[in-house]
Design an enzyme around this catalytic site. Sequence first.
Site, short mmCIF file in Angstrom:
data_model
loop_
_atom_site.label_atom_id
_atom_site.label_comp_id
_atom_site.label_asym_id
_atom_site.label_seq_id
_atom_site.Cartn_x
_atom_site.Cartn_y
_atom_site.Cartn_z
CB ALA A 411 19.64 -10.70 -0.12
CE1 TYR A 412 19.42 -4.89 0.02
CE2 TYR A 412 17.70 -3.69 1.15
CZ TYR A 412 18.47 -3.91 0.02
OH TYR A 412 18.27 -3.14 -1.09
CB CYS A 413 23.63 -7.09 6.46
SG CYS A 413 23.59 -5.30 6.29
CG LEU A 414 19.05 -4.16 7.24
CD1 LEU A 414 18.02 -3.29 6.54
CD2 LEU A 414 19.79 -3.35 8.30
CG HIS A 454 23.99 -5.95 0.71
ND1 HIS A 454 24.46 -7.00 1.46
CD2 HIS A 454 23.21 -5.24 1.54
CE1 HIS A 454 23.96 -6.93 2.68
NE2 HIS A 454 23.21 -5.86 2.76
#
Length: 484
Positions: A411-414, A454
């Site tokens: 779920a991370y924006c990475l 987040h």
Amino acid sequence: MKYFKGNATDGLTPITSAWMHNLFKDGELLNQLIAQYGSPVNLHNLSSFEKNIEKYKNVFESRGLRHQIYYARKANKSRGLVKHALESGIGVDTASYKELLQSLELGGDSQSLVLTSAIKTTNQIELALQNKITIILDNSDECNLINSIAKKLGIKADVGIRVSGFYVNKQKLYSRFGFDIDEVIPFTIKHVGKDKELANLNLTGLHFHLDGYSTEQRALALSSCISLANQLKHNGYPITFIDMGGGILMNYLAHEQEWIDFDYKLRESVQNEDASITFNGTGLGYEMVDGKLNGKLNTYPFFNSIYGVDFLNEILDYRDSNNDMNNTDRLKSENIEIRIEPGRSLLNQTGITAAKVAHRKKDSKGQWLVGLEMNMSQMMSSSADFLLDPYIVYHNFPEDSDEVQVYFTGAYCLERDVLLKRKITLPKLPERGDIVMFINTAGYMMHFFETEAHLFELSKNIMFKENSPNLNDLDFIEDSLITK
Ligand SMILES: Cc1ncc(COP(=O)(O)O)c(C=O)c1O
């Protein structure tokens, strides 16, 4: 409902326990637990932890060695394991103010706790001294600080010296931690004891913790510490314990051949630049430099034939060439208590992580990505990847399902939030709400590096005991509710 292991063939099959399969079979219960505690949820079986404790105790008892086992709680944050360690009659190795405070609140005391932190703050030291907890010394600044706090409190601090720089095959083993072995005697004689600068330190033991997993290096380090203890004794410093830290190897995998095959296929894939094994062809430590394969697998050694009690036995049976007796007999003849601080290996078969499937999509390369309600920090260690096949619990499983290859994403924006770097073959594309189970995650994997980026909630940890045959949600207790 049906459950399967990922990679029915050509995988890295994890060793599992009956309790895990009982849970996989009970998809309704898993649904309920995820609904109650969120995804991912970490499940801990205290019976497995207890069995591991017993196995280590037996090693020492069968040899007639005075001993203490400290569970290194840095490997897992949960309170339940600390409480259970104490109730099982072993101690706890603490490495921060909060780890120490919580362990005291859960029933730890001067006999059962030790403070080994890499950085020692004033409040940590005060708390340890007020509770007569043994502190392991890393450097002379720390000695001065502990001595001055002990002086202020009008007490003597029980301390052990962490030793490093052992000689193995005439080479010194480097470590950033501890006092160099050649400095211990001159430093102690000059500074520690009555009418000296460090008069409030009561030196009672020696400690080491080695990086890597060599039994020979540990055995030689232990042997060197026994000799050092003998020299200290002759200089008026009776040493009562040697603590050889943690790092006892664990074995995660059922088949050595799979481990060998994986390494071979990974190297081949990096050489051919075909990205057939891992996400975007990551080499997990291998890389091509000027047309040649370089590097080494940068992961935990997930398969081991000597691990756990066998690993410990090898160290205790070792006789170095300068001595007539092995380490066990030397410890006994010097009347020294042997101590260990296992973290990871005490948690073997103790935990699994369950995460819910949020979406499926195909990327522009045509690869299936299965998004989980989870992020990379919720299953992360210093190992470049967690090389165990996951299990998957399907709510619907039509018999005519087609096999599919997937990557699990977080779920991370990475871009790099890919939970397992290996491509996993599943018997069918999961649906939203299906559950992916990661095996044997209790030691370091679950939450050692977990972050709240987040503003995601930290994962919940729940504890249970294996002994109830038909578990229901009431058999589980959320870790933060555990008290003394
Ligand atoms: C001083 C000390 N003791 C014990 C441990 C626990 O090691 P393991 O979990 O590998 O057994 C560590 C880990 O870093 C450590 O630094």
